[in-house]
Write a protein that holds these residues in place. Structure first.
Motif, PDB file in Angstrom:
ATOM      1  N   PHE A 172       0.881  -1.308  -0.015  1.00 18.12           N
ATOM      2  CA  PHE A 172      -0.136  -0.025   0.016  1.00 18.12           C
ATOM      3  C   PHE A 172       0.978   1.373   0.043  1.00 18.12           C
ATOM      4  CE2 PHE A 172      -1.844   3.426   2.620  1.00 18.12           C
ATOM      5  CZ  PHE A 172      -3.091   3.728   1.761  1.00 18.12           C
ATOM      6  N   SER A 214      -3.546  -7.137  -2.920  1.00 20.48           N
ATOM      7  CA  SER A 214      -4.576  -6.195  -2.228  1.00 20.48           C
ATOM      8  C   SER A 214      -4.046  -4.704  -1.703  1.00 20.48           C
ATOM      9  CB  SER A 214      -4.983  -7.068  -0.875  1.00 20.48           C
ATOM     10  OG  SER A 214      -5.502  -8.274  -1.227  1.00 20.48           O
ATOM     11  N   GLY A 215      -2.868  -4.704  -1.390  1.00 17.33           N
ATOM     12  CA  GLY A 215      -2.197  -3.464  -0.826  1.00 17.33           C
ATOM     13  C   GLY A 215      -2.120  -2.464  -2.100  1.00 17.33           C
ATOM     14  N   PHE A 240      -5.720  -1.488  -3.155  1.00 21.19           N
ATOM     15  CA  PHE A 240      -6.214  -0.428  -1.969  1.00 21.19           C
ATOM     16  C   PHE A 240      -5.776   0.855  -2.459  1.00 21.19           C
ATOM     17  CE2 PHE A 240      -6.490   1.266   2.265  1.00 21.19           C
ATOM     18  CZ  PHE A 240      -7.850   1.496   2.270  1.00 21.19           C
ATOM     19  N   SER A 288      -7.333   2.220  -5.940  1.00 24.03           N
ATOM     20  CA  SER A 288      -8.684   2.569  -5.588  1.00 24.03           C
ATOM     21  C   SER A 288      -8.716   4.000  -4.723  1.00 24.03           C
ATOM     22  CB  SER A 288      -9.722   1.629  -4.793  1.00 24.03           C
ATOM     23  OG  SER A 288      -8.678   1.316  -3.387  1.00 24.03           O
ATOM     24  N   LEU A 289      -7.941   4.376  -3.800  1.00 25.75           N
ATOM     25  CA  LEU A 289      -7.924   5.425  -3.201  1.00 25.75           C
ATOM     26  C   LEU A 289      -7.422   6.729  -3.913  1.00 25.75           C
ATOM     27  CD1 LEU A 289      -6.851   4.535   0.360  1.00 25.75           C
ATOM     28  CD2 LEU A 289      -9.082   4.940  -0.208  1.00 25.75           C
TER      29      LEU A 289
END
Length: 251
Positions: free
Chosen positions: A175, A241-242, A245, A248-249
């Protein structure tokens, strides 16, 4: 302490070091069996998984001796695996006795990482920028990929130190690395965001676990191969996933 107890101790210590620092399970089993047989033990059997080692043998004229050790930590330091292999070869060839082999193995187990953390993080940055260029990035993408990969490497080390959960640390590292890559491109440092993100994730790619999973499966160790493959898959999912995320942000 009898001879069989000392032999059991050095065999399990050798296996624990090898399994902890990235050796394949079939290599661990073969090494322990050779060491036990070199010490004149009979009926030697070893079974290793990714989280534990079972070893049994019989000292001549005495009952069977069986013991197991659990391995909780899984790190990457193939230099220690090589050093244990060298000790086992010398022991099998009769160049080391039980006591000397034990001393050498304890020294290997207690030896610190041969490289300082700053050098590891710097190398992660160089690898990240290199892979960014390899996957189609341009020269302006090297610097942001370098910076993002260093942030990823620092994050995974520091988060794992405090969280003690590898997959959560990898999620946070992916992330932060993805966020850094997006932010650098947003501020005009770099052109190809996809290649920069790829470079930022390179320090997290589970190359050794995936390679060991394939080698264990090919050698017939199905339990160890499937478990190592599952570990590599979970790491991959954490990374995906990181970065998803972060995308998407901020995109």
């Amino acid at each position: 302490m009898g001879k069989s107890d000392k032999v059991m101790d050095i065999c399990l210590l050798a296996g624990e070091i090898m399994l902890t620092y990235g050796a394949e399970t079939y290599r661990v089993e073969e090494t322990l069996e050779r060491m036990a047989k070199a010490a004149k033990m009979k009926n030697v059997h070893c079974f290793a998984t990714t989280t534990g080692i079972f070893l049994s043998f019989e000292e001549e004229g005495k009952d069977d001796h069986m013991q197991m050790v659990r391995v909780d930590d899984r790190l990457q330091d193939l230099n220690k695996v090589t050093e244990v292999n060298q000790v086992s070869r010398e022991f099998v060839n009769g160049q080391l006795d039980v006591e000397t082999a034990e001393v050498k193995l304890i020294e290997i187990a207690k030896a610190p990482v041969p490289y300082p953390l700053w050098l590891i993080h710097l190398s992660a940055g160089i690898a990240g920028s290199g892979f960014s260029f390899l996957f189609g990035g341009d020269w302006p993408d090297l610097l942001p990929a370098f910076i993002a990969a260093i942030l990823t490497s620092v994050t995974v080390v520091e988060f794992e130190r405090y969280l003690k959960v590898r997959f959560a640390a990898e999620f946070m590292a992916a992330f932060i690395g993805g966020t850094a890559a997006i932010a650098l491109v947003f501020f005009g440092v770099g052109d190809n965001i996809n290649q920069i993100v790829i470079g930022s994730l390179m320090p997290l790619v589970p190359g050794v676990p995936l390679t060991n999973a394939v080698r264990d499966l090919m050698s017939g160790d199905l339990v160890a191969g499937v478990s190592r493959g599952s570990e590599a898959l979970l790491t991959s999912l954490s990374i995906a996933s990181g970065v998803a995320f972060a995308i998407s942000l901020f995109l």
